[in-house]
Structures are given as C-alpha cells and as structure tokens.
Design an enzyme around this catalytic site. Structure first.
Site, short mmCIF file in Angstrom:
data_model
loop_
_atom_site.label_atom_id
_atom_site.label_comp_id
_atom_site.label_asym_id
_atom_site.label_seq_id
_atom_site.Cartn_x
_atom_site.Cartn_y
_atom_site.Cartn_z
N LEU A 57 0.96 -1.15 0.05
CA LEU A 57 0.08 -0.03 0.00
C LEU A 57 0.85 1.23 0.07
CD1 LEU A 57 -3.16 0.16 2.31
CD2 LEU A 57 -2.21 2.13 0.92
N GLU A 59 1.55 4.48 -2.92
CA GLU A 59 1.23 4.91 -4.43
C GLU A 59 2.54 5.61 -4.85
OE1 GLU A 59 -0.16 5.70 -1.50
OE2 GLU A 59 -2.45 4.85 -1.77
N PHE A 82 -8.00 6.47 -5.14
CA PHE A 82 -9.06 7.62 -5.11
C PHE A 82 -7.93 8.92 -5.35
CE2 PHE A 82 -11.79 5.19 -2.26
CZ PHE A 82 -12.94 5.65 -2.64
N ASP A 83 -8.89 10.01 -6.04
CA ASP A 83 -8.02 10.90 -6.55
C ASP A 83 -7.01 11.71 -5.28
OD1 ASP A 83 -9.98 11.93 -4.45
OD2 ASP A 83 -11.54 11.84 -6.23
N PHE A 85 -5.74 10.04 -2.87
CA PHE A 85 -4.59 9.17 -2.44
C PHE A 85 -3.47 9.02 -3.51
CE2 PHE A 85 -8.52 7.39 0.10
CZ PHE A 85 -8.34 8.56 0.80
N PRO A 88 0.71 11.04 -2.77
CA PRO A 88 1.95 10.44 -2.44
C PRO A 88 2.66 10.13 -3.75
CG PRO A 88 0.27 9.18 -1.28
CD PRO A 88 -0.39 10.11 -2.20
N HIS A 128 -11.90 11.96 -0.60
CA HIS A 128 -12.54 11.29 -1.60
C HIS A 128 -13.22 11.75 -2.72
CE1 HIS A 128 -11.97 8.32 2.08
NE2 HIS A 128 -11.90 7.43 1.03
#
Ligand SMILES: Cc1ncc(C[n+]2csc(CCOP(=O)(O)OP(=O)(O)O)c2C)c(N)n1
Lengths: 335, 377
Positions: A57, A59, A82-83, A85, A88, A128
């Site tokens: 996990l 990005e 999601f956008d 997230f 990173p 989100h």
C-alpha cells in the site's frame, strides 16, 4: 447492450490484456477484490494474479514500479484508489513519469496509464472527492483524459493503454454507474478531439468529465425555453482540441465553461484563456465559468452547494449579456 | 514467468521466513584491509573471499582513471565549463565496485554524484557530463547502456530499479539492478517503498547506500537513529550488509556477492558502504560551515586507491610500471575530456519541443513555431 461506465472500463482493460500480454494491471485491492469500484473485477481470475495484482500500500512505489516496468517492456496500468490518495505518487508523476521521454531525448518512453477515480457527487467523506486534473494537466509530458460517456470510457482507455506516452486517466466516480446502450468493443474519436454532444447556436457550454451531464441537462432545460446551447465535451484535456472549441465559440459568440474543480488556476481558467485568445473578435460577452468554489471539497451534507448544477449553469448563460447589460457580478474590480 | 504464489515465497531460506538474524548486517563493516592497506586484523572479512587479482587490477585502473576524471571535472567546473559538479572523490571503491560487480546486461541506477560510475560503465564522458554541463538532461541512451538517467530527486529512482528488475525477472531473464543512493536519500519515502516492494515481489535488486557522512551539510546522525543504515533492511525482510566503503577488496567482495545472490534468486540486498565525501557537496558548497578540516584529513588518510595500491604491491601484483601505465591512461583520458569540453555547448531550441511526447501535440507544434518565428526576427 446496456453497459455502465464502470463495466466499459473493465471491458477495455480485459480486451487490452487479451490482446497484449505486456499489459499489466496493479494497485491497491485490484486483485481478487476487483478494486473498490470493481473496475478490475474478474481480471485476476481471467489473467492470473500475475497480470492483475495487489501491491504493498504505497502509491509512490506503485507508480515508481510502473515506471521501471514500462522502461523494460511492459505496459502497466495502475489504479490509484481515490483522487486524493494519488498525491503520494505526485513526485514520481511530475519528476519521472512526465519527464522521462524528454530528459532522455526520446530514448526512454513510458507507455503507462495511471487511472484516477476522481471528483465528487458520491457523498464521499473528506479526501474522496478531489478534482485533481489541474495538477496533471499543468505538468508537461502527461496526457490527461477524462470520459463522460460509456463509449468514451471504453475507447479512451484502450487508446490510453496503446499510447506510447504516459496517460493520466481520470474517471469521474459519479459516472461509474451511468448506463448507456453500447456494443463493445467500440471506438470513438481519438485523443485530442473534443466532441459536440449537442449542436446549438446561442451559446457554447464547454465541459469535461463529471460536468458534461450537467451541461447536457442545462442545454435541454434551455431548449425548453427556446435557447439553443451547444455542448462540447472536451474528453481529452491534454492534448487539447483548440480547433473544435474555437469553431464552436466563434459560431455562437458566447461561452460558459463548466467544471467541477475549483476555478482558481484550474483547467477551466486555462480554457477561458484559450477561448479569449482565439475567439475575442467573435465574442459578444465575456467567457464565464461555472466551477467549484475555491474551498476544500465539502463534506457530503454540503457537497450539493459545491457541485455545478443546472441552475447555476443557466444563471451563467443568463449573464452572457444577451441584453447588452454588463454582468452585475463583475462591476466592481475587486470583491 | 513466475507466479504470484512464488512471489510470496520466503526471501532467503527454504522452508520459512528467514530469521531476522540472517538479515542483519555484521556488527562491524566488512573489511579486508587496515587503513594503510595491510591485512585487517582478525576475520573482519567474515565469510567473504578476496576478489581475484584480475578483478582487483581492473578495479585499480578504473579507480585511478575515475579519480583523475573527477579531478578534471572539478577543474572544468571552476573554469565555468560545467554548471555544477558533485565530486565522488574518496568514494572510488563504491563507484567502481558497483560497476564491476555488474554484467553489461545488468542495470545501474545512478545519482547526480555518480558520474564516475558512468565513466567506469564505459559511457562517453561528454555524454556522461551532459547533465552537469547543462546542455541537456540525460546525455546517454539509458536503453543502450543499461544505465538509468542520473537521478536528482533523492531516492526516486529506487522504485524504478525494482520495476526494471522485476520486469526482467518476469520474462525469465537473470538481470540484476543496482541502485546507488546516499545516506540522506535513505530518509526519503521512496527508499522505503522500494525496499518493501523489492522484498515483497522478491526482486533481484541491490541497494548500495554510500554513506559518505553528509547530506550536503546534515550529518548522518540527523538522518537516522538506527544502529546502521544496513539495519534498515531487516524491517522489510531484506538482507543488510555493512562494508568499509574505502576498502576496495571488501566493496568488490560484498557487491559481487550481493549481485550474484540476487541473480540466483536470493532476493534484494541492502549494502551500506561507510565512506566519506572528502570534497564539498558540490563546487558551490562551503563545507567549512559544518565540518572540521581535521575530519577530512583523517579520512583522506584512509584513501581507497592508496590502500588498494599498497595491498597489490605487497602481494607482488602491481609494479611501478603498472602504476605508471594506469596514471598515463588516466592523464590521456583527462586530456581528451578537457579538449572535448573546451568547446561551448550548443543547444537547439527546436529540441525543447521534440521529446515531450512521442508525437508533439498541436499546442507544442504551435509553440515551437512561435519560438522559431521569434528567433528568426
Ligand atoms: C527530494 C529531494 N530533496 C532535496 C534535494 C536537494 N539535495 C540534493 S543533494 C542533497 C543531499 C543528499 O545527500 P545524500 O543522499 O547523502 O547523497 P550525497 O549527496 O551525499 O551523495 C539534497 C538535500 C533533492 N535533490 N531531492
């Protein structure tokens, strides 16, 4: 066949993976679960966890791994959950994904797709619902694409996967469940082409992604009142279709840009700039925008005030100086 | 092709997850030589074997050439021929060791500090210096040289190395990728993400941390409270190793072992080389503001080339003639670099638009035309 946008995206991934075994799909929960929006549903089962797999996990690591694999013969498609997230991974995207071809004088291309479910309208709690397209569109070296129709979702994703350059593929979350009659596979207009969804003569509505259905609804409402609005779906923000946009605005002489993202320094601002540069002598009114307020995306209870709606679009159209009166909103030079 | 199930296999030992002990680095850095090039006391080299004389002789020649090149680049910077130059003087054992541990088919992922490694890799010096000369970004072809562009955003190349090696392994190739990184870079998130991905997917990558004491001005004590940087491996399931980075025998022995272990399917390895940046961070740095001259002088006495030379001479494996020949080759190389970089670099403004995408967008074609028009005035 009735297809949702989500299923069209799944079909595009599946067909691309069937045709080319260098196409891989990876990210968070995209394996057995099929992604939180189920876009990768069934891919791990059909192609094996080798071709559609979950990663740690992280990005930045996901995009960084994709860069390396794209350098070495694969065509990775990665899903950001999601956008917000995807942030990173921004350093990887801005410093490497976007620049690799240029910095190596064309020696290293990165055929990869970063899928980003984006924007609001689904009652998501904070982080989100961001409209993050401007960050990518502002970064030279990235193609940025966002479908508003089921057929485009399929076709643009296939084209993105086949593209020799990195594509940020922005999927309007609230349209995942939108349905249409489409027989897949389908091919629509290529990258760099905007499409006139509804022809009209009195004013042009320029919209993309989640704002397109709003613009279409506004056009029907206006038609009922005898006003003919042309709706242009931009589809690909980079490359941008100046030709179709300018042709429409030169014809109608009036233009409203509709976007869900905050307006300040956003893609909508860029579009306004381009329109006035190219269409000034055809314009009968300033180019207006209906965009998100310049606030962090609101909590679910308040999001209806943030999202562009039909009334707000029609209100902007009303202010396009059909009666030659200046827009009362902008009489003062500052707030 | 390997399957996901195999990816989940234990990293090192058959039959289970490796015990943490097996992943921990030795208590002291691996070394063969004492500070003067004599044999290090005790069994400081652990399980490692002395590299072959042939390899050590190649390393010697390459280190001598590398140092001369580095000095030439520093001189050219002072003359304004390079925009900036981060020297790797004193780090020759790492720069050369990394390259000699790799096959031509392996991949090297260097940083801005590692131009010397590019030279050792056989990349043309003018191409290698393109970035620091400022005439373009990356001047060599990464695909042809299997050498990634020198990376400036710290640690961001580490996940790329994992991806390249993973891609190769999935095709059944035995390619290894070696990433060079500084001590400061180990604090970046991408360093951790790359170690973690490499371990989880069991990818043949060697991470070589050249701990040269400083990230510009900040000492390594401000980067980590870990017992050593090599200890960071165990948390990810990656074997760590610490080496005397100024001992060319140790560097070659450990790096060769790490590369071959990765190649053989042993998973990623993290190697920390204890070395020292004897020059300022770059020509633009004023190192008097953050360190003592005495410290620099002490490290200069542990010079990797002098140590290797003493060792080879005492073993009767290096003669005065060999030393003279290495020096002459280095001088000739430096003279060529000097000559070729004495010309003003030219940049073609049209190239600005040429490589942004495989095919320029209409907007880029339009802007290229506007610039051409501006220049034609
Ligand atoms: C992400 C990022 N942050 C900051 C910098 C600016 N910077 C360049 S070199 C450097 C120090 C790096 O030190 P280290 O990783 O120990 O490598 P060394 O320069 O000593 O070889 C810094 C802070 C950078 N290049 N990238």
């Amino acid at each position: 066949m009735t297809v949702t946008m989500g299923k069209a995206l799944t079909a595009a991934l599946r067909d691309a993976m069937r045709e080319d075994d260098t196409v891989l799909m990876f990210g968070e929960d995209v394996g057995p679960l099929g992604g939180v929006f189920r876009v990768t549903d069934g891919l791990a089962a059909e192609f094996g966890e080798d071709r559609c797999f979950d990663t740690p996990l992280a990005e930045s690591g996901i995009v960084g791994l994709a860069v390396g694999m794209a350098m070495n013969g694969f065509r990775p498609v990665v899903e950001m959950q999601f956008d917000a997230f995807a942030y990173p991974a921004f350093e990887q995207i801005a410093s490497h994904v976007a620049k690799m071809r240029n910095r190596t004088r064309g020696a290293v291309g990165l055929p990869m797709v970063i899928r980003v479910p984006y924007a609001g309208g689904i009652g998501g709690v904070e982080h989100h619902s961001d409209s993050s397209e401007a960050y990518y569109a502002h970064t030279p070296g990235l193609k940025v694409v966002t479908p508003s129709t089921v057929a485009d979702a399929y076709s643009l994703l296939r084209e993105a996967i086949a593209d020799p350059d990195p594509v940020v593929f922005m999927e309007p979350k609230k349209l995942y469940w939108a349905k249409d009659e489409v027989s897949l596979p389908v091919r629509t207009e290529p990258f760099g082409r905007a499409v006139v969804r509804v022809p009209g003569s009195d004013a042009t509505l320029l919209a993309y992604g989640p704002a397109v259905p709003v613009a279409l609804e506004a056009a029907s409402a206006a038609a009922a009142e005898g006003l003919s609005l042309e709706v242009v779906d931009l589809r690909t923000l980079v490359p941008f279709d100046d030709a179709t946009v300018a042709a429409s605005v030169r014809k109608t002489g009036r233009c409203v840009v509709v976007a869900e993202a905050s307006g300040f320094a956003g893609v909508s601002a860029e579009i306004v700039a381009r329109v006035q540069e190219r269409c000034f002598h055809s314009l009968a009114a300033p180019v207006l925008r209906v965009a998100g307020w310049d606030v962090p995306f609101p909590p679910p209870v308040l999001e209806k005030y943030q999202l562009p709606g039909v009334d707000r679009v029609l209100d902007a159209v009303d202010r396009l100086q059909f009666d030659d009166a200046p827009d009362p909103r902008f009489l003062a030079v500052s707030p | 092709m390997t399957t996901q199930a195999e990816h989940r296999m234990p990293a090192v030992l058959p039959g289970g997850v490796p015990p943490a002990d097996a992943l921990l680095p030795s208590a002291e850095p691996v070394r063969f030589l004492d500070d003067d090039g004599g044999p290090a006391p005790g069994d400081a080299h652990g399980r490692y074997e002395r590299p072959s004389t042939e390899l050590l002789r190649r390393a010697y020649d390459a280190m001598v050439l590398g140092r001369r090149f580095d000095a030439q680049a520093t001189a050219l910077t002072k003359q304004g021929r390079l925009a900036v130059y981060p020297s790797s003087r004193g780090q020759e054992a790492g720069e050369i060791g990394a390259v000699l541990a790799l096959r031509e088919t392996d991949w090297l992922f260097p940083t801005y500090r590692d131009t010397m490694a590019l030279i050792a890799r056989g990349i043309d010096p003018v191409e290698a210096l393109t970035l620091l000369r400022g005439s373009w970004h990356c001047g060599y072809d990464p695909m042809a040289t299997r050498t990634a562009p020198q990376c400036t955003p710290l640690a961001t190349h580490a996940p790329h190395a994992v991806g390249v090696a993973y891609a190769a392994r999935r095709r059944g190739e035995d390619t290894v990728a070696l990433v060079l990184i500084g001590d400061g870079g180990t604090s970046e998130g991408d360093f951790h993400e790359a170690l973690n991905f490499a371990a989880v997917f069991h990818v043949p990558v060697v991470f070589l941390v050249q701990n040269n004491g400083f990230a510009i001005s900040v000492p390594v004590s401000r980067q980590t409270a870990a017992p050593s940087l090599a200890h960071k491996g165990v948390g990810y399931g990656v074997r760590g190793e610490r080496v005397d980075g100024n001992d060319p025998l140790a560097m070659l022995a450990v790096l060769t072992d790490a590369v071959e272990s990765a190649r053989a399917g042993g998973g990623p390895v993290l190697v920390e080389a204890h070395t020292y940046r004897v020059e300022p961070h770059t020509n633009a740095d004023d190192d008097g503001r953050y360190r003592d001259h005495d410290e620099v002088a002490a490290w200069k006495r542990r010079d990797p080339i002098a140590r290797l030379e003493a060792h080879l001479r005492s073993a009767g494996e290096l003669t005065d003639d060999d030393v003279a020949a290495a020096g002459a080759a280095a001088e000739a190389f430096a003279a060529d670099v000097r000559k070729r970089l004495s010309e003003e670099p030219v940049g073609d403004p049209a190239e600005l638009f040429a490589h942004v995408f495989a095919t320029p967008t209409p907007q880029l074609r339009e802007q290229a035309a506007w610039l051409a028009e501006e220049l034609a005035r």
